[in-house]
Write an enzyme that holds these catalytic residues in place. Structure first.
Site, short mmCIF file in Angstrom:
data_model
loop_
_atom_site.label_atom_id
_atom_site.label_comp_id
_atom_site.label_asym_id
_atom_site.label_seq_id
_atom_site.Cartn_x
_atom_site.Cartn_y
_atom_site.Cartn_z
N GLU A 1 6.85 65.14 46.54
CA GLU A 1 7.63 64.82 47.75
C GLU A 1 8.28 66.08 48.29
O GLU A 1 8.43 66.24 49.51
CB GLU A 1 8.67 63.72 47.41
CG GLU A 1 7.98 62.37 47.28
CD GLU A 1 8.64 61.41 46.31
OE1 GLU A 1 9.80 61.63 45.94
OE2 GLU A 1 7.97 60.43 45.93
N ASN B 1 13.06 59.12 37.37
CA ASN B 1 13.38 59.84 38.60
C ASN B 1 13.86 58.83 39.63
O ASN B 1 13.06 58.08 40.19
CB ASN B 1 12.12 60.58 39.09
CG ASN B 1 12.35 61.29 40.42
OD1 ASN B 1 13.48 61.35 40.92
ND2 ASN B 1 11.28 61.82 40.99
N HIS C 1 8.13 68.53 42.62
CA HIS C 1 7.68 67.16 42.88
C HIS C 1 6.88 67.13 44.18
O HIS C 1 7.20 67.84 45.13
CB HIS C 1 8.90 66.22 42.98
CG HIS C 1 8.50 64.78 42.93
ND1 HIS C 1 7.99 64.12 44.02
CD2 HIS C 1 8.50 63.88 41.91
CE1 HIS C 1 7.69 62.88 43.68
NE2 HIS C 1 7.99 62.71 42.40
N GLY D 1 4.20 55.97 44.02
CA GLY D 1 4.79 54.96 44.89
C GLY D 1 3.77 54.09 45.60
O GLY D 1 4.08 53.37 46.54
N SER E 1 3.25 55.28 39.70
CA SER E 1 3.14 53.82 39.62
C SER E 1 3.10 53.29 38.19
O SER E 1 2.37 52.35 37.88
CB SER E 1 1.93 53.32 40.42
OG SER E 1 2.08 53.65 41.79
N LYS F 1 15.04 59.36 42.50
CA LYS F 1 14.83 59.81 43.89
C LYS F 1 16.10 59.57 44.72
O LYS F 1 17.20 59.64 44.17
CB LYS F 1 13.58 59.14 44.47
CG LYS F 1 12.36 59.33 43.56
CD LYS F 1 11.05 58.97 44.19
CE LYS F 1 9.93 59.20 43.18
NZ LYS F 1 8.60 58.89 43.72
N GLU G 1 1.31 64.28 38.10
CA GLU G 1 1.56 63.18 39.03
C GLU G 1 0.59 63.28 40.20
O GLU G 1 0.86 63.99 41.18
CB GLU G 1 3.00 63.25 39.57
CG GLU G 1 4.07 63.04 38.54
CD GLU G 1 5.35 62.45 39.15
OE1 GLU G 1 5.86 61.47 38.58
OE2 GLU G 1 5.81 62.94 40.19
#
Ligand code: 13P
Length: 248
Positions: A96, A8, A94, A172, A212, A10, A166
């Site tokens: 985010e 991904n 996701h 991240g 991560s 992003k 996730e």
């Protein structure tokens, strides 16, 4: 080989950078141990497809988002029929997008349905926040997400599905989840799918881990029971690192 490794990207890489990265991955990944899916930005998808087709590589493509409608006055959005034929996969839900763009479980359910309607495989992301885990609500959060996010598709359609666990706190952050945590949640997700759809369909649904991940910790997840692969963020932007993960 039915392991799946998804990169991904992003909101990183302009068109030229994307072209360079795909070319390097194509050259570097000579003995993949997984199906490899790249998810660049919408802007780079057509170019990525061109490279993949002209070199007949094994690389596959995914989108990072989809609108829940198939067309219309939705400025700035991208619809399933535009992605159909261009990508095989699409990331949906996701964290985010859930957190920054406030996508709720009902909208994500409609996006999952939009993927299925347009013959795209949704990579449905689920995962709990730090607070939910601290409050003992990690499983409840993920099961609630699954229950609503899968409410708009049929049992048969569910066989064309990928789930990515996730945990928000691992994304991240450099703090990857302990394999024992990933093992427990993966089995919870699998059991949920088993109860809902039966064994044959549950066994077809790959469950990935993301958060991560890197070349040093990837093997610990790939060896877990029912973990079908990885959803890689930051490390997928580094061709050496990502190539290594795809060849573990
Ligand atoms: P990182 O690998 O950068 O933590 O990102 C994970 C992720 O969000 C993939 O979708």
């Amino acid at each position: 080989m039915n392991r799946l490794v998804v990169g991904n990207w992003k909101m990183n890489m302009n068109l030229r950078q994307a072209e360079t990265l795909i070319t390097r991955l194509r050259q570097q990944i000579t003995a993949p141990t997984a199906s490899v899916v790249l998810c660049p930005s919408f802007v780079s998808l057509a170019k990525a497809q061109e490279i993949i087709l002209s070199h007949k590589t094994f690389l596959q493509l995914g989108a990072q988002n989809i609108n829940d409608n198939d067309e219309g006055a939705f400025t700035g959005e991208v619809a399933g029929p535009m992605l159909k034929g261009l990508v095989k996969y699409c990331i949906v839900g996701h964290s985010e997008r859930r957190i920054i763009y406030q996508e709720d479980n009902e909208l994500i359910a409609r996006k999952v349905a939009a993927c299925i309607r347009n013959k795209l495989t949704p990579i449905l992301c689920v995962g709990e926040t730090t607070n939910a885990r601290q409050d003992g609500l990690a499983q409840r959060t993920v099961l609630d997400q699954l229950e609503t996010n899968l409410s708009e598709i049929t049992r048969d359609e569910a066989s064309n599905l990928v789930i990515a666990y996730e945990p928000v706190w691992a994304i991240g952050s450099g703090v990857n989840a302990e394999p024992s945590i990933v093992q427990a949640m993966t089995l919870t997700i699998h059991q949920y799918l088993f109860n809902k759809y039966g064994q044959a369909i549950a066994d077809k649904i790959a469950i990935l881990y993301g958060g991560s991940t890197n070349v040093d910790n990837a093997s610990a997840y790939l060896g877990l029971h029912k973990v079908g692969g990885l959803l890689v963020g930051g490390a997928s932007l580094n061709y050496k690192e990502f190539s290594s993960i795809c060849q573990l």
